[in-house]
Write a protein that holds these residues in place. Sequence first.
Motif, PDB file in Angstrom:
ATOM      1  N   GLY A  21       0.791  -1.220   0.000  1.00 58.51           N
ATOM      2  CA  GLY A  21       0.000   0.000   0.000  1.00 58.51           C
ATOM      3  C   GLY A  21       0.822   1.268   0.000  1.00 58.51           C
ATOM      4  N   ALA A  22       2.111   1.161  -0.323  1.00 60.79           N
ATOM      5  CA  ALA A  22       2.980   2.333  -0.253  1.00 60.79           C
ATOM      6  C   ALA A  22       2.577   3.382  -1.276  1.00 60.79           C
ATOM      7  CB  ALA A  22       4.433   1.913  -0.493  1.00 60.79           C
ATOM      8  N   LEU A  23       2.908   4.634  -0.987  1.00 60.13           N
ATOM      9  CA  LEU A  23       2.596   5.729  -1.894  1.00 60.13           C
ATOM     10  C   LEU A  23       3.805   6.066  -2.748  1.00 60.13           C
ATOM     11  CD1 LEU A  23       0.576   8.159   0.408  1.00 60.13           C
ATOM     12  CD2 LEU A  23      -0.304   6.759  -1.458  1.00 60.13           C
ATOM     13  N   GLN A  45      -5.768   0.108  -3.601  1.00 64.56           N
ATOM     14  CA  GLN A  45      -6.142  -1.288  -3.768  1.00 64.56           C
ATOM     15  C   GLN A  45      -6.892  -1.782  -2.537  1.00 64.56           C
ATOM     16  OE1 GLN A  45      -3.090  -0.163  -3.443  1.00 64.56           O
ATOM     17  NE2 GLN A  45      -1.909  -1.403  -2.035  1.00 64.56           N
ATOM     18  N   THR A  46      -7.649  -2.818  -2.734  1.00 68.88           N
ATOM     19  CA  THR A  46      -8.451  -3.373  -1.649  1.00 68.88           C
ATOM     20  C   THR A  46      -7.595  -4.269  -0.762  1.00 68.88           C
ATOM     21  OG1 THR A  46      -9.060  -5.353  -2.894  1.00 68.88           O
ATOM     22  CG2 THR A  46     -10.447  -3.393  -3.189  1.00 68.88           C
ATOM     23  N   LYS A  51      -3.580  -8.780  -0.139  1.00 69.44           N
ATOM     24  CA  LYS A  51      -3.341 -10.172   0.226  1.00 69.44           C
ATOM     25  C   LYS A  51      -2.817 -10.969  -0.964  1.00 69.44           C
ATOM     26  CE  LYS A  51      -3.627 -13.727   3.052  1.00 69.44           C
ATOM     27  NZ  LYS A  51      -2.717 -13.838   4.221  1.00 69.44           N
ATOM     28  N   CYS A  52      -3.447 -10.789  -2.118  1.00 68.69           N
ATOM     29  CA  CYS A  52      -3.017 -11.517  -3.315  1.00 68.69           C
ATOM     30  C   CYS A  52      -1.577 -11.174  -3.688  1.00 68.69           C
ATOM     31  CB  CYS A  52      -3.936 -11.192  -4.487  1.00 68.69           C
ATOM     32  SG  CYS A  52      -5.567 -11.952  -4.410  1.00 68.69           S
ATOM     33  N   ASP A  77     -12.041  -6.251 -10.698  1.00 70.14           N
ATOM     34  CA  ASP A  77     -10.808  -5.923  -9.999  1.00 70.14           C
ATOM     35  C   ASP A  77      -9.628  -6.227 -10.921  1.00 70.14           C
ATOM     36  OD1 ASP A  77      -8.411  -6.360  -8.284  1.00 70.14           O
ATOM     37  OD2 ASP A  77      -9.821  -5.925  -6.666  1.00 70.14           O
ATOM     38  N   LEU A  78      -8.899  -5.175 -11.331  1.00 69.98           N
ATOM     39  CA  LEU A  78      -7.795  -5.358 -12.261  1.00 69.98           C
ATOM     40  C   LEU A  78      -6.637  -6.128 -11.640  1.00 69.98           C
ATOM     41  CD1 LEU A  78      -7.609  -1.906 -14.075  1.00 69.98           C
ATOM     42  CD2 LEU A  78      -8.166  -4.100 -15.095  1.00 69.98           C
ATOM     43  N   VAL A  79      -6.344  -5.847 -10.384  1.00 74.47           N
ATOM     44  CA  VAL A  79      -5.243  -6.547  -9.729  1.00 74.47           C
ATOM     45  C   VAL A  79      -5.528  -8.046  -9.655  1.00 74.47           C
ATOM     46  CG1 VAL A  79      -3.954  -6.811  -7.573  1.00 74.47           C
ATOM     47  CG2 VAL A  79      -4.507  -4.526  -8.423  1.00 74.47           C
TER      48      VAL A  79
END
Length: 306
Positions: A21-23, A45-46, A51-52, A77-79
């Motif tokens: 989750g870094a910016l 991202q969710t 987790k994925c 969800d693209l990721v």
Amino acid sequence: MSIVTLLVMHLVGCAYSAPAGALYDGRPLSWDPLGAVPLNHEGRQTEQDDKCLQLMLLADIGRASEIARRVLETTDDLVCGWVVWQGARLRHTTQTDLVWLGSLTKKHPRSLGAAIAYSKIYDRMLRERAASDRKHGDVFGPELAESNNARERCLALSEDNLAGLVSVTEDPTFSPSERRELLANYVTRHPQDTAARLAWIRACFRGWGIVLTKQERQSGLPVFNPEGYQTDQGIALASALLKNDPKLPLARYWLARGLLRKKRPEGLRTLKALSTEPTICAPLRNCIRRYLQDGLETDFRGPFPD
């Protein structure tokens, strides 16, 4: 240690030190396989995405794929679409994933994540089949038509979704000139999108080079190849972007790449200065270091290149 573990460790390669989750440049960064835009460009991202991605980094591709498949059943969800695609590639589950994704795209026709995963896996299946058995040339009939239809569905769904468009156009079925044209059109529709401009700049530095016949080489005349590099345009676009934001790391990186390609010494100075800045992300820093140490001109890629 398993072969899959070694493979993923190789893909991670350049010490992905930041959490998922870094910016980066004020935008959330989960991963950046294209050197310009993360797949979560539209927002953070969710928890499932996090987790994925962490499981992929740990080489637990099976669990990552299972979570991604559950998410895609109900959410675009693209990721997770990317995780399913990479999971099929690494685990060799192309056929089973294709069947599942085919039904999913019919159930959720507006799901870009599912559409991209289906298109990429389908194209890979055709290329592998053609390479392994030349006698199966007839697969490029209805199956090729379905592959083309899948590609067109992705383009339609990603018309105003930069992350989707970048992911779609990285498919080898797109030529460099097609990729540049699509990204240029996107920038025209979204002129304030910095990430879109960076994606377009990157596309200018990628191509199939200049092809000369023996006679043309002897004549010394330059031959324009629309699939080749567009270095001058890339330099101009990066310079224009830096007028608004002189410290934008990726714009400086691509400008330096262009100047180096033109054999201009300020390109090397720009790269050296950028490499010492503490705010740039680890993949970009390592890419610059590799060039400065070994002279290797490589794409800036995040931990999971295709």
